[in-house]
Design a protein around this motif. Structure first.
Motif, PDB file in Angstrom:
ATOM      1  N   ASN A   7       0.917  -0.967   0.100  1.00  0.00           N
ATOM      2  CA  ASN A   7      -0.354   0.164  -0.271  1.00  0.00           C
ATOM      3  C   ASN A   7       0.559   1.062   0.181  1.00  0.00           C
ATOM      4  O   ASN A   7       0.494   1.782  -0.225  1.00  0.00           O
ATOM      5  CB  ASN A   7      -1.083  -0.011   0.968  1.00  0.00           C
ATOM      6  CG  ASN A   7      -1.993  -1.065   1.343  1.00  0.00           C
ATOM      7  OD1 ASN A   7      -3.155  -1.319  -0.459  1.00  0.00           O
ATOM      8  ND2 ASN A   7      -2.601  -1.661   2.156  1.00  0.00           N
ATOM      9  N   LEU A   8       2.010   0.888   0.194  1.00  0.00           N
ATOM     10  CA  LEU A   8       3.555   2.138   0.762  1.00  0.00           C
ATOM     11  C   LEU A   8       3.243   2.819  -1.300  1.00  0.00           C
ATOM     12  O   LEU A   8       3.921   3.837  -1.026  1.00  0.00           O
ATOM     13  CB  LEU A   8       4.206   1.886   1.184  1.00  0.00           C
ATOM     14  CG  LEU A   8       4.951   1.954   2.208  1.00  0.00           C
ATOM     15  CD1 LEU A   8       5.704   1.363   3.026  1.00  0.00           C
ATOM     16  CD2 LEU A   8       4.003   3.545   2.802  1.00  0.00           C
ATOM     17  N   ILE A   9       3.013   1.829  -2.089  1.00  0.00           N
ATOM     18  CA  ILE A   9       3.116   2.394  -3.635  1.00  0.00           C
ATOM     19  C   ILE A   9       2.690   3.885  -3.903  1.00  0.00           C
ATOM     20  O   ILE A   9       2.464   4.878  -4.626  1.00  0.00           O
ATOM     21  CB  ILE A   9       2.799   1.315  -4.727  1.00  0.00           C
ATOM     22  CG1 ILE A   9       3.710   1.949  -5.923  1.00  0.00           C
ATOM     23  CG2 ILE A   9       1.669   1.049  -4.937  1.00  0.00           C
ATOM     24  CD1 ILE A   9       5.129   2.097  -5.840  1.00  0.00           C
ATOM     25  N   ILE A  42      11.974   4.282   4.986  1.00  0.00           N
ATOM     26  CA  ILE A  42      10.874   2.917   5.196  1.00  0.00           C
ATOM     27  C   ILE A  42      11.146   1.674   3.262  1.00  0.00           C
ATOM     28  O   ILE A  42      10.738   0.933   3.431  1.00  0.00           O
ATOM     29  CB  ILE A  42       9.137   3.696   5.451  1.00  0.00           C
ATOM     30  CG1 ILE A  42       9.451   4.146   6.713  1.00  0.00           C
ATOM     31  CG2 ILE A  42       8.452   2.544   5.555  1.00  0.00           C
ATOM     32  CD1 ILE A  42       8.632   5.159   6.784  1.00  0.00           C
ATOM     33  N   ARG A  43      10.486   3.018   2.665  1.00  0.00           N
ATOM     34  CA  ARG A  43      10.808   2.316   1.299  1.00  0.00           C
ATOM     35  C   ARG A  43      11.863   1.362   0.810  1.00  0.00           C
ATOM     36  O   ARG A  43      12.028  -0.285   0.883  1.00  0.00           O
ATOM     37  CB  ARG A  43      10.193   2.678   0.624  1.00  0.00           C
ATOM     38  CG  ARG A  43       8.769   3.637   0.751  1.00  0.00           C
ATOM     39  CD  ARG A  43       8.188   4.045  -1.299  1.00  0.00           C
ATOM     40  NE  ARG A  43       8.648   4.548  -1.374  1.00  0.00           N
ATOM     41  CZ  ARG A  43       8.875   6.460  -1.725  1.00  0.00           C
ATOM     42  NH1 ARG A  43       7.902   7.096  -0.523  1.00  0.00           N
ATOM     43  NH2 ARG A  43      10.024   7.522  -2.156  1.00  0.00           N
ATOM     44  N   ALA A  44      12.458   2.495   0.653  1.00  0.00           N
ATOM     45  CA  ALA A  44      14.221   1.603   0.569  1.00  0.00           C
ATOM     46  C   ALA A  44      14.319   0.210   1.903  1.00  0.00           C
ATOM     47  O   ALA A  44      15.230  -1.042   1.733  1.00  0.00           O
ATOM     48  CB  ALA A  44      15.121   2.202   0.987  1.00  0.00           C
ATOM     49  N   VAL A  51       7.346  -1.940  -7.737  1.00  0.00           N
ATOM     50  CA  VAL A  51       7.672  -0.755  -7.948  1.00  0.00           C
ATOM     51  C   VAL A  51       8.015   0.080  -6.685  1.00  0.00           C
ATOM     52  O   VAL A  51       8.479   1.497  -7.050  1.00  0.00           O
ATOM     53  CB  VAL A  51       6.386   0.155  -8.718  1.00  0.00           C
ATOM     54  CG1 VAL A  51       6.892   1.347  -9.329  1.00  0.00           C
ATOM     55  CG2 VAL A  51       5.403  -0.938  -9.546  1.00  0.00           C
ATOM     56  N   LEU A  52       8.092  -0.208  -4.975  1.00  0.00           N
ATOM     57  CA  LEU A  52       8.019   0.167  -4.478  1.00  0.00           C
ATOM     58  C   LEU A  52      10.421   1.084  -4.670  1.00  0.00           C
ATOM     59  O   LEU A  52      10.885   1.485  -3.958  1.00  0.00           O
ATOM     60  CB  LEU A  52       8.371  -0.266  -3.107  1.00  0.00           C
ATOM     61  CG  LEU A  52       6.464  -0.180  -2.683  1.00  0.00           C
ATOM     62  CD1 LEU A  52       7.201  -0.724  -1.331  1.00  0.00           C
ATOM     63  CD2 LEU A  52       6.661   1.290  -2.914  1.00  0.00           C
ATOM     64  N   ASP A  63      13.199   1.348  -6.523  1.00  0.00           N
ATOM     65  CA  ASP A  63      14.119   2.530  -7.334  1.00  0.00           C
ATOM     66  C   ASP A  63      14.912   2.442  -7.917  1.00  0.00           C
ATOM     67  O   ASP A  63      14.926   3.542  -9.067  1.00  0.00           O
ATOM     68  CB  ASP A  63      14.789   3.905  -6.300  1.00  0.00           C
ATOM     69  CG  ASP A  63      13.988   4.312  -5.658  1.00  0.00           C
ATOM     70  OD1 ASP A  63      12.893   4.583  -5.562  1.00  0.00           O
ATOM     71  OD2 ASP A  63      14.004   4.860  -3.998  1.00  0.00           O
ATOM     72  N   SER A  64      15.727   0.896  -8.346  1.00  0.00           N
ATOM     73  CA  SER A  64      16.756   0.762  -9.583  1.00  0.00           C
ATOM     74  C   SER A  64      16.124  -0.350 -10.307  1.00  0.00           C
ATOM     75  O   SER A  64      14.616  -1.083 -10.112  1.00  0.00           O
ATOM     76  CB  SER A  64      17.168   0.033  -9.005  1.00  0.00           C
ATOM     77  OG  SER A  64      17.659  -1.461  -8.533  1.00  0.00           O
ATOM     78  N   GLU A  65      15.724   0.354 -11.276  1.00  0.00           N
ATOM     79  CA  GLU A  65      14.963  -0.645 -12.477  1.00  0.00           C
ATOM     80  C   GLU A  65      15.529  -2.291 -12.312  1.00  0.00           C
ATOM     81  O   GLU A  65      14.878  -3.457 -12.279  1.00  0.00           O
ATOM     82  CB  GLU A  65      16.020  -0.421 -13.546  1.00  0.00           C
ATOM     83  CG  GLU A  65      14.831  -1.571 -15.198  1.00  0.00           C
ATOM     84  CD  GLU A  65      13.693  -1.044 -15.508  1.00  0.00           C
ATOM     85  OE1 GLU A  65      12.857  -2.075 -15.336  1.00  0.00           O
ATOM     86  OE2 GLU A  65      13.171   0.520 -14.965  1.00  0.00           O
ATOM     87  N   GLN A  66      16.778  -2.826 -11.794  1.00  0.00           N
ATOM     88  CA  GLN A  66      17.679  -4.284 -11.608  1.00  0.00           C
ATOM     89  C   GLN A  66      16.645  -4.895 -10.596  1.00  0.00           C
ATOM     90  O   GLN A  66      16.691  -6.122 -10.163  1.00  0.00           O
ATOM     91  CB  GLN A  66      19.260  -4.401 -11.175  1.00  0.00           C
ATOM     92  CG  GLN A  66      19.415  -5.372 -10.670  1.00  0.00           C
ATOM     93  CD  GLN A  66      21.313  -5.270 -10.037  1.00  0.00           C
ATOM     94  OE1 GLN A  66      22.050  -4.010 -10.297  1.00  0.00           O
ATOM     95  NE2 GLN A  66      21.361  -6.380  -9.920  1.00  0.00           N
ATOM     96  N   ASP A  67      16.553  -3.982  -9.199  1.00  0.00           N
ATOM     97  CA  ASP A  67      15.785  -4.039  -8.100  1.00  0.00           C
ATOM     98  C   ASP A  67      14.151  -4.730  -8.973  1.00  0.00           C
ATOM     99  O   ASP A  67      13.481  -5.846  -8.073  1.00  0.00           O
ATOM    100  CB  ASP A  67      15.658  -3.286  -7.308  1.00  0.00           C
ATOM    101  CG  ASP A  67      16.926  -3.453  -6.121  1.00  0.00           C
ATOM    102  OD1 ASP A  67      17.535  -4.434  -6.102  1.00  0.00           O
ATOM    103  OD2 ASP A  67      16.770  -2.311  -5.578  1.00  0.00           O
TER     104      ASP A  67
END
Length: 820
Positions: free
Chosen positions: A705-707, A721-723, A757-758, A760-764
Motif C-alpha cells: 500500500n505504500l506505493i 521506510i520503502r528503501a 515498484v517500491l 528505485d532501481s530497475e535491477q531490483d
C-alpha cells in the motif's frame, strides 16, 4: 515434393527465428486466452498445444467445446480442441440438483469411507455443503473447520469398461473416496468443477445397486465448500484423430496467435478481442474474431471447419438447448441458447449465463453453417455433404469455409454472445452497454464487426506491437506478464450504463465467491484502467458511491460489494472490510484527480468521502480485528499494511481538499496523516524491516500500500521506510516470488508487482518480476493466471481468472504519473 517440404521446413524455421527477433511472447502461459467477452463468456486453452485439450470456460474449468479442423485434400488436421465424447451425468452433483447425504463435523472413528460403515448416528443434510452466505450452491450450511460426508448412490448397472469421472469441488483441502478406495487427495488448495478419471480398481468397485461416495474437507478460513458427483463418457465415433503440428503459440495483449504445420501446409490462426479501453462501444461489443491464413506450396483444395457446442449458451450441458442456422444481411449465423431463457436467473461463482444466445458467424459469400449432432456435422464435413436443412437431431453448431489455394488464403469468422440483459442493478434490469439505448441488435453488431474488420485488425496490430516495445523497457518478463494479463483483467468486468446515465464497470470476483463490484477487486485492478482511461476507474466506483449516497448502505465506511454477479442489489458478502474499502475508495479518488489534474469527481461525492475519511481518522491507525483484501488469511488486528492504507486514504482526502481550495480542511487532514505516519514508523519498526502486526515482533509483510505515497508524491511516510522494506524483501524471496508475509509461503502475484515498484532501481524491480514470470511459465495448474500462488513450488494456492492482474500495470502507471 521433397524440395517443397524442405522449403516449407525452412520457412517455418525462418518464421520462428523472426518471431524471436521481434520479441514475441515466449512465455508458456498457464492457459491461453482465446475468447474473452465478459465474466461468464470467456474461453481459454489449458494446454501447450491448442489441440491437446478441450477449450475450457475460464473460471469453472468445464469444456466449452470448440473444435477446429483444416482439410487439405482428403486429409483432416485437427488444430483446435479435442474431439471429446460427450459426458453424461451418472450421479448428479449439487450444481445439477441437491443430493442427500450423511455428515459429521467431529472426527469419525473407524473406516468411515467403507461401503458398510454404520453412519446411523451421523446428521442428514443436502449437498453441496458450504458457507451459505457466500456459496450460492450450498444446500447445507457448513461453518465448522472440518466436515466428513458419506453419500449413498444407487446405480442401475455396473460401469466396468467405461470411462467414468469423479466431478468434485472443494474449499479447502479435501479427500475423496469411492466404496472405501481413495480417489484423490487435493492437498492445500481449492477448486470447483474439477474432474478426475477413475482408475480400474475404483471402476471395479462400482456395482449395480448401492455404492458410497465419501469425502473429507478442511476449511482453513473464509469460505468452505464440498461437492461431488460422477460423470460417464457416452460412446461415439471419432472423425478427427490426426493432429496438426503446432509450431508456436504467442500471446499478445489483444491477440493469441498460433502457427501450425498441416502436412506441409502452413496454418496461422489468431484469436482477437479488440479491447480498446478508450473506445467504449467497441470495448462492449460482445464479439471476438478467429482469423486464419493458409499458405500452400502447390495448388490444394482447402476446407476449414469450426464446431461449437451448445454449452456456450448453457450453465450445465444437461440443460435443454435450442439451436438454429439462418442468414441475414450477407452473413450466415449458427445460434444456440437455453430453452428456458431464465433471464438473470442464475448468480454466483463458477456459473455461466444460461440466458441469451451464442453465435458462430461467417460471411455468406464463403461460409456454410449447420446445426445437428456432433457426429452428423462431422460426417457431413468429412463426406462433403450438407446437413439437410439444419434439421438433424442435435444442437451442435458448425461453420465451414472452402477454397482452392495456390499460395495464400485468408479468412475469418466471428463468435459472439447476446445476453439480452446483462446486470440487475438495484432491482432494475440493465442491457449491455452496446445496446443501452435498445436500438441495436446482435446482427447489427456482427455486421459492424465484419465491415470494420480490416480497420480494427490494423489498430490491434499496432497496439500490440507498441505495447510489447514499450513494456520491454522494464524487461521482457514484465512485458510478457502484462500481455497475458491484459485481456484477463478486462474480461472479468461487464460494462453497462446506470438508470441515471452513469457508466458502470462491474467486476465479477471469479473463483472466489462471485461477488459483483467488489471494491478490493477494483483497487488492485485499477492500475490498468488508470493507465488507459480514468473514466473507467470512475465506472468501477460509481456504484459504491451511489450505494452510500442513496441511503441503501448506511454504515460509516464503504461497502465491500453490491451483490453477487450479475445481481447488484446490495452487498452479499458476509463480512465488512471497513478500513480496507474506505481507504481504497479515497486513494483511488485521489488517483483519478491526479490523472485528470482536477478534483471534480471528488467534489461530486464530497460528503461521503468526508464520512469515510473521518472513519479512518478514528479507526485507521491501529485497525481492530477485521478482514483486509487478503481475506483468505482470515481476521487479524493491528495490521500494519492496512494501517498504511488508512493513513494514505486520509492523506488522499487532504490532497483532494487542497485541489478543491479547501485549504483549512487540507491542512488538518494532511497533518493528521503525517502524525499517524510517524507513529506508524515507531510502532511497526522491527530493526531491518517493519512488522506484519504492531504487536508481533519478528514478523513481516509486504507493505504494497505504500506505493501510492511514492506514486502520487504524497510525502507522508519517510522514503527510507520503502528503501528498508525493499532491501528486506529481496532477502526473503523464494524461487517463485516474495511471500505475502511471514506466516505462509504463499503470496499474491499482483501485490508483488506493486511491491516491486517500491524499488528505485530497475535491477531490483526486475528481481521481483522474474520469479513471478518463472511461476507462470512453470506452474502445473493450467488455468488463467492465478494471483494466489505458492512461492516455493509451482502450484497455485487458489484463485484464477481474476481482474486483479490489472495490478501488474503499476509500473507503467508509475511512469505515467512521473511524466505529469
Amino acid at each position: 515434393m521433397k524440395n517443397i517440404f524442405l522449403t516449407l521446413s525452412m520457412l517455418f524455421t525462418s518464421m520462428s527465428s523472426t518471431l524471436a527477433q521481434e520479441s514475441q511472447n515466449s512465455l508458456r502461459a498457464p492457459a491461453y486466452p482465446l475468447i474473452t467477452i465478459d465474466p461468464n463468456m470467456s474461453a481459454w486453452s489449458p494446454a501447450d498445444k491448442l489441440y491437446e485439450s478441450a477449450v475450457s470456460h475460464w473460471s469453472d474449468n468445464r469444456p466449452l467445446p470448440l473444435v477446429g479442423v483444416l482439410k487439405v485434400g482428403n486429409t483432416r488436421y485437427r488444430f483446435m480442441g479435442t474431439e471429446d465424447i460427450e459426458l453424461m451425468s451418472l450421479v448428479a452433483n449439487g450444481e445439477d440438483k441437491a443430493w442427500e447425504a450423511k455428515y459429521t463435523t467431529t472426527q469419525p472413528q473407524g473406516n468411515w469411507t467403507a461401503k458398510d460403515y454404520p453412519d446411523n448416528a451421523w446428521l442428514v443434510g443436502k449437498g453441496a455443503f458450504g458457507t451459505a452466505e457466500n456459496e450460492s450452491l450450498s444446500k447445507t450450511n457448513w461453518t465448522t473447520e472440518k466436515i466428513w460426508v458419506r453419500r449413498e448412490v444407487m446405480l442401475s448397472e455396473a460401469v466396468t469398461g467405461k470411462n467414468v469421472f469423479l466431478e468434485y469441488a472443494h474449499d479447502d483441502d479435501a479427500e475423496f473416496y469411492i466404496n472405501g478406495i481413495k480417489v484423490l487427495t487435493t492437498g492445500q488448495a481449492t477448486g470447483k468443477n474439477r474432474r478426475v478419471k477413475l482408475e480400474p480398481a475404483v471402476l471395479e468397485s462400482l456395482k449395480k445397486g448401492k455404492n458410497v461416495l465419501a469425502a473429507y474437507c478442511h476449511n482453513r478460513g473464509a469460505n468452505g465448500f464440498l461437492d461431488m458427483g460422477l460423470q460417464v463418457e457416452r460412446s461415439g465415433k471419432r472423425y478427427f484423430d490426426q493432429e496438426a503440428k503446432q509450431v508456436y503459440a504467442d500471446v499478445q495483449p489483444m491477440q493469441t496467435n498460433y502457427l501450425f504445420d498441416c502436412g506441409g501446409v502452413k496454418l496461422k490462426v489468431s484469436f482477437t478481442a479488440p479491447l480498446f479501453l478508450d473506445d467504449l462501444q467497441l470495448l462492449s461489443r460482445p464479439i471476438n474474431y478467429i482469423s486464419y491464413e493458409v499458405t500452400t506450396a502447390k495448388p490444394e483444395a482447402i476446407a476449414i471447419y469450426f464446431e461449437a457446442g451448445p454449452h456456450w449458451g448453457l450453465n450445465l450441458p444437461s440443460q435443454e438447448a435450442t439451436s438454429t442456422p439462418y442468414t441475414r444481411d450477407g452473413l450466415v449465423f449458427a445460434k444456440t441458447g437455453s430453452a428456458a431463457q431464465n433471464i438473470l436467473g442464475r448468480k454466483g461463482d463458477h456459473v455461466r449465463n444460461d440466458w441469451g444466445y451464442f453465435y458462430l458467424v461467417g460471411e455468406q459469400s464463403n461460409s456454410k453453417t449447420a446445426v445437428g449432432s456432433a457426429s452428423a456435422l462431422r460426417a457431413a464435413f468429412v463426406n462433403e455433404k450438407p446437413v439437410k436443412d439444419g434439421k438433424q437431431e442435435g444442437t451442435q453448431l458448425s461453420l465451414t469455409q472452402t477454397a482452392n489455394v495456390n499460395g495464400t488464403w485468408k479468412g475469418k469468422i466471428a463468435l459472439g454472445y447476446d445476453d439480452v440483459f446483462a446486470i440487475q442493478y438495484f432491482d432494475q434490469n440493465l442491457r449491455p452497454y452496446w445496446n443501452r439505448d435498445t436500438k441495436q441488435t446482435i446482427e447489427s453488431q456482427f455486421n459492424a464487426a465484419f465491415a470494420e474488420y480490416e480497420t480494427i485488425m490494423a489498430k490491434v496490430k499496432a497496439f500490440d506491437q507498441n505495447f510489447m516495445r514499450d513494456y520491454q523497457v522494464h524487461g521482457k518478463a514484465y512485458a510478457e506478464l502484462c500481455a497475458l494479463a491484459y485481456r484477463q483483467a478486462i474480461a472479468a468486468h461487464k460494462l453497462v450504463e446506470s438508470p441515471n446515465g452513469e457508466l458502470l464497470l462491474l467486476s465479477k470476483e471469479n473463483d472466489s465467491n462471485g461477488s459483483i463490484g467488489t471494491v478490493d477487486i477494483t483497487y488492485p485492478s485499477a492500475p490498468l484502467f488508470l493507465n488507459y482511461n480514468p473514466e473507467l476507474v470512475k465506472a468501477l466506483m460509481n456504484f459504491i458511491f451511489y450505494y452510500s449516497e442513496s441511503g441503501k448502505w448506511q454504515k460509516p465506511f464503504a461497502a465491500h460489494d453490491v451483490g453477487t454477479y450479475p445481481i447488484a442489489n446490495g452487498q452479499t458478502y458476509g463480512g465488512d472490510m471497513p478500513v480496507e474499502e474506505s481507504g481504497n475508495m479515497l486513494i483511488l479518488t485521489y488517483a483519478i484527480a491526479c490523472a485528470e489534474d482536477n478534483a471534480s469527481y471528488a467534489q461530486q461525492h464530497w460528503n461521503v468521502l468526508t464520512t469515510w475519511a473521518d472513519y479512518l481518522v478514528e479507526k485507521g491507525l491501529d485497525p481492530e480485528n477485521q478482514l483486509c483484501t487478503d481475506d483468505f488469511a482470515g481476521h487479524f488486528a493491528h495490521n500494519t499494511n492496512l494501517s498504511v492504507k488508512a493513513i494514505l486514504g486520509i492523506a488522499s482526502y487532504g490532497y483532494l481538499a487542497k485541489m478543491l481550495g479547501k485549504d483549512q480542511v487540507a491542512d488538518r487532514y494532511l497533518s493528521i496523516a503525517r502524525d499517524m505516519a510517524k507513529q506508524w514508523e515507531q510502532m511497526a519498526n522491527d530493526g531491518d524491516h517493519y512488522r506484519l502486526t504492531f504487536d508481533k515482533p519478528g514478523t513481516w509483510s509486504q507493505k504494497y500500500n505504500l506505493i501510492w505515497d511514492k506514486l502520487l508524491g504524497m510525502d507522508i511516510f519517510d522514503p527510507q521506510i520503502r528503501a528498508k522494506e525493499v532491501k528486506y524483501y529481496l532477502s526473503q524471496q523464494n524461487k517463485y516470488g516474495l511471500p505475502l508475509d511471514s506466516r505462509e509461503t504463499y503470496t499474491k502475484s499482483d501485490w508483488i508487482l506493486w511491491s516491486a515498484v517500491l524499488a528505485d532501481s530497475e535491477q531490483d524491480f526486475q528481481a521481483f518480476v522474474s520469479p513471478v514470470h518463472a511461476f507462470m511459465n512453470e506452474t502445473v495448474h493450467r488455468v488463467p493466471m492465478s494471483d494466489w500462488i505458492f512461492t516455493d513450488k509451482p502450484e497455485r494456492r487458489g484463485f484464477k481468472a481474476r481482474a486483479v492482474v490489472g495490478g501488474y500495470f503499476m509500473k507503467m502507471l508509475a511512469e505515467k504519473y512521473t511524466r505529469r
